[in-house]
Scaffold this active site. Structure first.
Site, short mmCIF file in Angstrom:
data_model
loop_
_atom_site.label_atom_id
_atom_site.label_comp_id
_atom_site.label_asym_id
_atom_site.label_seq_id
_atom_site.Cartn_x
_atom_site.Cartn_y
_atom_site.Cartn_z
CG ASN A 19 -63.97 -91.14 -102.19
OD1 ASN A 19 -63.64 -91.60 -103.28
ND2 ASN A 19 -65.05 -90.41 -102.03
CG ASP A 75 -64.54 -82.65 -94.63
OD1 ASP A 75 -64.75 -83.88 -94.69
OD2 ASP A 75 -65.39 -81.85 -94.24
N GLY A 148 -69.86 -90.06 -106.61
CA GLY A 148 -70.40 -89.06 -105.70
C GLY A 148 -71.44 -88.17 -106.36
P1 ITT Z 1 -62.91 -89.39 -96.73
O1 ITT Z 1 -62.62 -90.77 -96.25
O2 ITT Z 1 -61.75 -88.74 -97.40
O3 ITT Z 1 -63.54 -88.51 -95.68
P2 ITT Z 1 -65.52 -89.12 -98.08
O4 ITT Z 1 -66.06 -89.78 -99.32
O5 ITT Z 1 -66.27 -89.32 -96.79
O6 ITT Z 1 -64.00 -89.58 -97.93
P3 ITT Z 1 -65.91 -86.20 -97.91
O7 ITT Z 1 -66.53 -86.28 -96.56
O8 ITT Z 1 -64.80 -85.23 -98.10
O9 ITT Z 1 -65.33 -87.61 -98.41
O10 ITT Z 1 -66.96 -85.89 -99.05
C1 ITT Z 1 -68.29 -85.56 -98.83
C2 ITT Z 1 -69.15 -86.16 -99.92
O11 ITT Z 1 -68.96 -85.42 -101.12
C3 ITT Z 1 -68.85 -87.63 -100.23
O12 ITT Z 1 -70.08 -88.31 -100.42
C4 ITT Z 1 -68.07 -87.56 -101.54
O13 ITT Z 1 -68.35 -88.69 -102.35
C5 ITT Z 1 -68.65 -86.30 -102.18
N1 ITT Z 1 -67.66 -85.63 -103.03
C6 ITT Z 1 -66.52 -85.03 -102.63
N2 ITT Z 1 -65.84 -84.53 -103.67
C7 ITT Z 1 -66.58 -84.83 -104.77
C8 ITT Z 1 -66.41 -84.61 -106.15
O14 ITT Z 1 -65.34 -84.00 -106.64
N3 ITT Z 1 -67.35 -85.07 -106.97
C9 ITT Z 1 -68.44 -85.70 -106.50
N4 ITT Z 1 -68.68 -85.96 -105.22
C10 ITT Z 1 -67.75 -85.52 -104.35
#
Ligand code: ITT
Length: 194
Positions: A19, A75, A148
């Site tokens: 991400n 995470d 997100g």
């Molecule tokens: P990784 O490859 O780092 O795992 P990911 O996008 O799958 O990336 P996570 O599992 O940590 O990341 O995140 C869970 C969800 O929460 C994911 O859909 C992110 O887009 C969202 N998210 C995490 N932090 C956020 C933030 O600060 N603002 C908005 N959405 C967020």
């Protein structure tokens, strides 16, 4: 940080994630604590578990097997009170499937929620996690253009969503977890230098 013949920059530590939005925020926040970090873009194994910490540890081990340098992974989970903590550890999957619109459709009066971040550091010898949360609520409609869950999450003591706020990186779950990590990391580096 080292620069090799003006070409590729080598860093002492990498952020491993799929991400790029997360990386951009992590980089800004860590720079403000005096830490330079590189990006190692990779899809990471995300085990099914109710524990964000267990997911983070497995993610960090998977990341280390790929990147082979000192690194952090993060995470995150959005926990909604009236949905008994859903989507929590499933936030990534839920965002990709029902998305913000789907979440808004599930909610009625009680809109309280929290965002949790776990940062896990991993190198050859050490595996260490740092967690933080920010309380808040889910907006009634999409507000602002962010990535997100940013357009639907309103942090406590604010009336705007993360997507609308200019100071997200000074208040977020990510900022708080990285602040804890930075203190520990800088102390560890100091003691290694002695
Ligand atoms: P990784 O490859 O780092 O795992 P990911 O996008 O799958 O990336 P996570 O599992 O940590 O990341 O995140 C869970 C969800 O929460 C994911 O859909 C992110 O887009 C969202 N998210 C995490 N932090 C956020 C933030 O600060 N603002 C908005 N959405 C967020």
């Amino acid at each position: 940080m080292k620069v090799v013949a003006g070409m590729q920059q080598l860093f002492d530590i990498y952020f491993v994630s799929s991400n790029k939005h997360k990386f951009q925020e992590v980089k800004k926040i860590l720079n403000s604590f005096g830490i330079q970090i590189g990006f190692f873009k990779s899809e990471l194994e995300e085990i099914q578990s109710n524990s964000l910490k267990d997911i983070a540890i497995k993610k960090a081990q998977d990341a280390f097997s790929k990147c082979k340098k000192p690194l952090i992974i993060e995470d995150d989970g959005l926990f909604i009170d009236s949905l008994l903590g859903f989507p929590g550890p499933y936030s990534s999957y839920v965002f990709k499937t029902i998305g913000n619109g789907g979440i808004l459709n599930l909610l009625k009066n009680n809109r309280r929620a929290k965002f949790v971040s776990i940062i896990t550091f991993c190198d050859k010898h050490t595996l260490q996690s740092f967690d933080a949360k920010i309380s808040g609520s889910i907006s009634k409609s999409l507000k602002g253009k962010g990535w997100g869950y940013d357009p639907i999450f309103i942090p406590e003591n604010y009336s705007q969503t993360f997507a609308q706020l200019s100071n997200k990186n000074q208040v977020s779950h990510r900022y708080k977890a990285l602040k804890k990590f930075s203190k520990w990391y800088l102390r560890m580096q100091e003691s290694n230098d002695q």
